[in-house]
Design a protein around this motif. Structure first.
Motif, PDB file in Angstrom:
ATOM      1  N   ARG A  71       0.828  -1.205   0.000  1.00  0.00           N
ATOM      2  CA  ARG A  71       0.000   0.000   0.000  1.00  0.00           C
ATOM      3  C   ARG A  71       0.868   1.262   0.000  1.00  0.00           C
ATOM      4  O   ARG A  71       0.547   2.259  -0.646  1.00  0.00           O
ATOM      5  CB  ARG A  71      -0.919   0.001   1.217  1.00  0.00           C
ATOM      6  N   ARG A  75       0.804   4.119  -2.964  1.00  0.00           N
ATOM      7  CA  ARG A  75       0.585   5.549  -2.712  1.00  0.00           C
ATOM      8  C   ARG A  75       1.706   6.392  -3.333  1.00  0.00           C
ATOM      9  O   ARG A  75       1.464   7.420  -3.977  1.00  0.00           O
ATOM     10  CB  ARG A  75       0.504   5.801  -1.208  1.00  0.00           C
ATOM     11  N   ASP A  84      -4.694  10.078  -8.150  1.00  0.00           N
ATOM     12  CA  ASP A  84      -5.184  10.092  -6.772  1.00  0.00           C
ATOM     13  C   ASP A  84      -4.998   8.690  -6.205  1.00  0.00           C
ATOM     14  O   ASP A  84      -5.570   7.735  -6.727  1.00  0.00           O
ATOM     15  CB  ASP A  84      -6.657  10.490  -6.759  1.00  0.00           C
ATOM     16  N   GLU A  86      -6.073   7.264  -3.453  1.00  0.00           N
ATOM     17  CA  GLU A  86      -7.124   6.656  -2.633  1.00  0.00           C
ATOM     18  C   GLU A  86      -7.974   5.632  -3.390  1.00  0.00           C
ATOM     19  O   GLU A  86      -8.243   4.548  -2.877  1.00  0.00           O
ATOM     20  CB  GLU A  86      -8.010   7.758  -2.028  1.00  0.00           C
ATOM     21  N   ARG A  99      -8.317  -3.756   4.291  1.00  0.00           N
ATOM     22  CA  ARG A  99      -7.104  -3.063   4.749  1.00  0.00           C
ATOM     23  C   ARG A  99      -6.335  -3.952   5.709  1.00  0.00           C
ATOM     24  O   ARG A  99      -6.892  -4.436   6.696  1.00  0.00           O
ATOM     25  CB  ARG A  99      -7.494  -1.760   5.441  1.00  0.00           C
TER      26      ARG A  99
END
Length: 280
Positions: A71, A75, A84, A86, A99
């Motif tokens: 993750r 990012r 983006d 997200e 998650r």
């Protein structure tokens, strides 16, 4: 002859929206190409290894060392290609069961190893440490000898037989050379030769995997630096470092503390040379 829907009309409808949505890796690859960037460009900008960038664009997240680090790489790469992050992270979580919980830092150290090294006695590091210790001892002995030869009063303080003169008073003990600091690594750095580069790496509050090489690419150290431990490296021109968790590391280069604000968990590749410390 029956009237009704044909067998083809009775087939269940598929949700084409999910099938049409590109994968996380494919989305990153398309955005990189649209931005006119190569994999080398993205790797240099993010400090994510080229092999890991290729693997992520192929939706292979095993080289990341776990979902937490995957993750983090997603990012970083998304920002580099002007996306983006997200929506990508949400899609990744959906594909990988939600998650993830934080994982220990150890997998990061293993994932960031450049290549495995054959374990054995690290004679180079031992030799460098011995040389630095000898230099520090010689410097301290020279200062002590100079101080005792300048004034007979220090001889009285050291236990020599005092004379009848007033200069034999034991009061001037303040002229004794100051006792060196208890930390041998700090005094060794202070006495390091000016024609070499000396780097001290310590982990006061945590632990980190580190790798250190000299200017010829020869490995000086490759392993885990535990909390409270420190290592000192010296070379005639250049020291190359890789810090697995730069936020846990404190650096002294040629006797000067490096004030860079490294983020916890960040992987840093640094090069230091003689003179004022500069990040390579």
């Amino acid at each position: 002859m029956s009237i009704g829907n044909s067998p083809e009309d009775e087939r269940p409808l598929h949700d084409v929206s999910e099938e049409a949505r590109p994968s996380v890796g494919r989305t990153l690859q398309q955005a990189r190409i649209a931005a006119g960037l190569t994999v080398d460009d993205v790797s240099s900008a993010t400090r994510v290894r080229i092999a890991i960038v290729h693997a992520i664009e192929a939706d292979d997240f095993d080289p990341c060392g776990g979902d937490v680090y995957a993750r983090g790489h997603l990012r970083t790469l998304a920002k580099a290609v002007h996306l983006d992050p997200e929506p990508l992270l949400a899609q990744f979580d959906d594909d990988h069961g939600g998650r993830p919980a934080p994982t220990p830092a150890a997998p990061l150290f293993e994932a960031e190893r450049i290549r495995p090294e054959r374990r054995g006695p690290n004679w180079t590091a031992a030799m460098v440490a011995a040389i630095v210790a000898v230099i520090g001892f010689v410097g301290f002995t020279a200062v002590k000898g100079a101080g005792s030869g300048n004034d007979d009063k220090s001889q009285v303080a050291e236990g020599a037989t005092p004379t009848a003169s007033k200069s034999a008073s034991p009061a001037p003990q303040k002229d004794k050379p100051a006792t060196p600091k208890s930390d041998p690594s700090d005094s060794a750095i202070a006495a390091a030769p000016q024609d070499k580069v000396t780097v001290q790496v310590s982990a006061p509050d945590g632990r980190s995997w580190i790798s250190a090489k000299d200017h010829n690419g020869r490995m000086l150290f490759d392993g885990l630096l535990k909390k409270g431990e420190s290592k000192t490296f010296q070379d005639s021109s250049k020291i190359n470092l890789i810090l697995g968790d730069a936020g846990a590391i404190q650096l002294y280069v040629n006797g000067k503390k490096i004030e860079d604000d490294f983020r916890p968990g960040a992987v840093e590749r640094l090069t230091y040379t003689k003179g004022d410390p500069e990040v390579g």
